[in-house]
Design a protein around this motif. Sequence first.
Motif, mmCIF file in Angstrom:
data_model
loop_
_atom_site.group_PDB
_atom_site.id
_atom_site.type_symbol
_atom_site.label_atom_id
_atom_site.label_comp_id
_atom_site.label_asym_id
_atom_site.label_seq_id
_atom_site.Cartn_x
_atom_site.Cartn_y
_atom_site.Cartn_z
ATOM 1 N N PHE A 46 0.823 -1.198 0.000
ATOM 2 C CA PHE A 46 0.000 0.000 0.000
ATOM 3 C C PHE A 46 0.863 1.256 0.000
ATOM 4 N N THR A 47 0.427 2.284 -0.737
ATOM 5 C CA THR A 47 1.004 3.609 -0.550
ATOM 6 C C THR A 47 0.520 4.141 0.803
ATOM 7 N N SER A 48 1.147 5.214 1.269
ATOM 8 C CA SER A 48 0.731 5.803 2.540
ATOM 9 C C SER A 48 -0.722 6.261 2.476
ATOM 10 N N ALA A 49 -1.116 6.877 1.373
ATOM 11 C CA ALA A 49 -2.492 7.340 1.222
ATOM 12 C C ALA A 49 -3.466 6.167 1.175
ATOM 13 N N ALA A 50 -3.090 5.099 0.482
ATOM 14 C CA ALA A 50 -3.952 3.915 0.399
ATOM 15 C C ALA A 50 -4.129 3.282 1.772
ATOM 16 N N LEU A 51 -3.057 3.222 2.549
ATOM 17 C CA LEU A 51 -3.151 2.653 3.888
ATOM 18 C C LEU A 51 -4.081 3.483 4.755
ATOM 19 N N ASN A 52 -3.986 4.797 4.666
ATOM 20 C CA ASN A 52 -4.890 5.661 5.430
ATOM 21 C C ASN A 52 -6.343 5.398 5.061
ATOM 22 N N THR A 53 -6.580 5.142 3.775
ATOM 23 C CA THR A 53 -7.942 4.878 3.313
ATOM 24 C C THR A 53 -8.456 3.552 3.860
ATOM 25 N N ILE A 54 -7.676 2.493 3.740
ATOM 26 C CA ILE A 54 -8.132 1.171 4.175
ATOM 27 C C ILE A 54 -8.282 1.119 5.694
ATOM 28 N N MET A 55 -7.518 1.952 6.412
ATOM 29 C CA MET A 55 -7.579 1.961 7.876
ATOM 30 C C MET A 55 -8.903 2.475 8.407
ATOM 31 N N LYS A 56 -9.662 3.217 7.604
ATOM 32 C CA LYS A 56 -10.908 3.804 8.081
ATOM 33 C C LYS A 56 -11.920 2.747 8.512
ATOM 34 N N ARG A 57 -11.828 1.544 7.920
ATOM 35 C CA ARG A 57 -12.730 0.453 8.315
ATOM 36 C C ARG A 57 -11.942 -0.757 8.823
ATOM 37 N N SER A 58 -10.663 -0.526 9.112
ATOM 38 C CA SER A 58 -9.827 -1.612 9.636
ATOM 39 C C SER A 58 -9.752 -1.597 11.152
ATOM 40 N N VAL A 59 -10.112 -0.484 11.772
ATOM 41 C CA VAL A 59 -10.023 -0.372 13.228
ATOM 42 C C VAL A 59 -11.248 0.353 13.775
ATOM 43 N N LYS A 60 -11.512 0.127 15.028
ATOM 44 C CA LYS A 60 -12.496 0.920 15.772
ATOM 45 C C LYS A 60 -11.989 1.045 17.211
ATOM 46 N N PRO A 61 -12.344 2.124 17.899
ATOM 47 C CA PRO A 61 -11.854 2.327 19.260
ATOM 48 C C PRO A 61 -12.256 1.183 20.187
ATOM 49 N N SER A 62 -11.338 0.791 21.050
ATOM 50 C CA SER A 62 -11.599 -0.268 22.024
ATOM 51 C C SER A 62 -12.603 0.213 23.062
ATOM 52 N N ASP A 63 -13.492 -0.685 23.477
ATOM 53 C CA ASP A 63 -14.466 -0.372 24.534
ATOM 54 C C ASP A 63 -13.871 -0.510 25.925
ATOM 55 N N VAL A 64 -12.703 -1.133 26.021
ATOM 56 C CA VAL A 64 -12.156 -1.449 27.342
ATOM 57 C C VAL A 64 -10.822 -0.770 27.631
ATOM 58 N N GLU A 65 -10.069 -0.413 26.588
ATOM 59 C CA GLU A 65 -8.763 0.204 26.819
ATOM 60 C C GLU A 65 -8.697 1.578 26.162
ATOM 61 N N GLU A 66 -8.404 2.578 26.949
ATOM 62 C CA GLU A 66 -8.340 3.936 26.442
ATOM 63 C C GLU A 66 -7.167 4.095 25.468
ATOM 64 N N ASP A 67 -7.414 4.861 24.391
ATOM 65 C CA ASP A 67 -6.400 5.136 23.365
ATOM 66 C C ASP A 67 -5.905 3.873 22.670
ATOM 67 N N CYS A 68 -6.730 2.829 22.677
ATOM 68 C CA CYS A 68 -6.401 1.602 21.962
ATOM 69 C C CYS A 68 -7.521 1.261 20.988
ATOM 70 N N TYR A 69 -7.212 0.348 20.064
ATOM 71 C CA TYR A 69 -8.148 0.048 18.986
ATOM 72 C C TYR A 69 -8.258 -1.456 18.771
ATOM 73 N N VAL A 70 -9.407 -1.849 18.265
ATOM 74 C CA VAL A 70 -9.664 -3.247 17.920
ATOM 75 C C VAL A 70 -9.560 -3.386 16.410
ATOM 76 N N TYR A 71 -8.902 -4.427 15.972
ATOM 77 C CA TYR A 71 -8.743 -4.716 14.550
ATOM 78 C C TYR A 71 -10.064 -5.247 14.009
ATOM 79 N N CYS A 72 -10.651 -4.552 13.016
ATOM 80 C CA CYS A 72 -11.948 -4.950 12.458
ATOM 81 C C CYS A 72 -11.765 -6.037 11.405
ATOM 82 N N ARG A 73 -11.380 -7.183 11.865
ATOM 83 C CA ARG A 73 -11.180 -8.327 10.989
ATOM 84 C C ARG A 73 -11.192 -9.563 11.855
ATOM 85 N N ASP A 74 -12.058 -10.525 11.518
ATOM 86 C CA ASP A 74 -12.145 -11.739 12.315
ATOM 87 C C ASP A 74 -10.852 -12.534 12.149
ATOM 88 N N PRO A 75 -10.096 -12.752 13.237
ATOM 89 C CA PRO A 75 -8.830 -13.482 13.110
ATOM 90 C C PRO A 75 -9.008 -14.923 12.643
#
Length: 302
Positions: free
Chosen positions: A189-218
Amino acid sequence: MAFIQDNTDTYEEIKIPVPWGHIAGKWWGPKDIQPILAIHGFQDNACSFDPLAISLKKRNYSILCIDLPGHGFSSNYQKGVFYNLIWDGVYIIHRIVKHFGWNSKLTIIAHSLGGAMALNYASIFNENVQKMIALDCIAPVPDNISDVLQNFGNCIDKFLEFEETDNETLSYEYEDIRDMIMETRKNAFTSAALNTIMKRSVKPSDVEEDCYVYCRDPRLNYSQNTLMAKSDMLSLSSNVKCDILIIRAKNGVTFNEWADELLEMFKQNGCYVDVHTVFGNHYVHLNNHLAVLDHVLNFLKH
């Protein structure tokens, strides 16, 4: 780097109810016409079509870009359910058609895994598809039975082992997820492409402040996506009736001799087949959508 949220002023967020939750998507352009259906590749999400969708919307096309199950903002499968997305894609696409009550033939634009799903759908529901655009993909790659015997059992073992862990709730710092995505994509990915794909790749964690959950079923890491020999793939695909545009990336996936055989079969069956090679890698539609845009527009007008 700060968390980048999507600008929902330019598209409508869609949720399609399914028995295991919902299929999420981004609807660009007019809502009063049947949209082009866009299906992303393995472990990507609907944002991979953002640059193309924006350009198509400007030309008054309508396009619905979905997140596949286990990807982006769509629901994961229930615990205990195994992913086989190439085949699952047939009923996923058909669920969407039924949900919206689309009566006109589909135009599908799909990348990588999504292209293999689209071809299976066009084979089984061949009266439902008018046009198919495959980005750096042509069909499900035929399996070598010895590879299946070696790898499939291992996938099942790891899948069952994973159910005993709590890895689905792991949270990370934003930059760590960016690094993981770039590592798995081999810095494609280019830097711009990575920024774009990241918009639906993460969401804020409900349990840890300033952390994120990976939006992809492992569990996707342990899926098996074909289980089909070359002869079966050719036999199934012989049912395809739609027009086909294939855009190959110069530095993308390798198209073997079975791909040429498949293309020749499409032509003999009366399909209009248009093939172009563009400069770029497997994610050229996201990294540099202008490399593919004119080919897409010309094909849509054909």
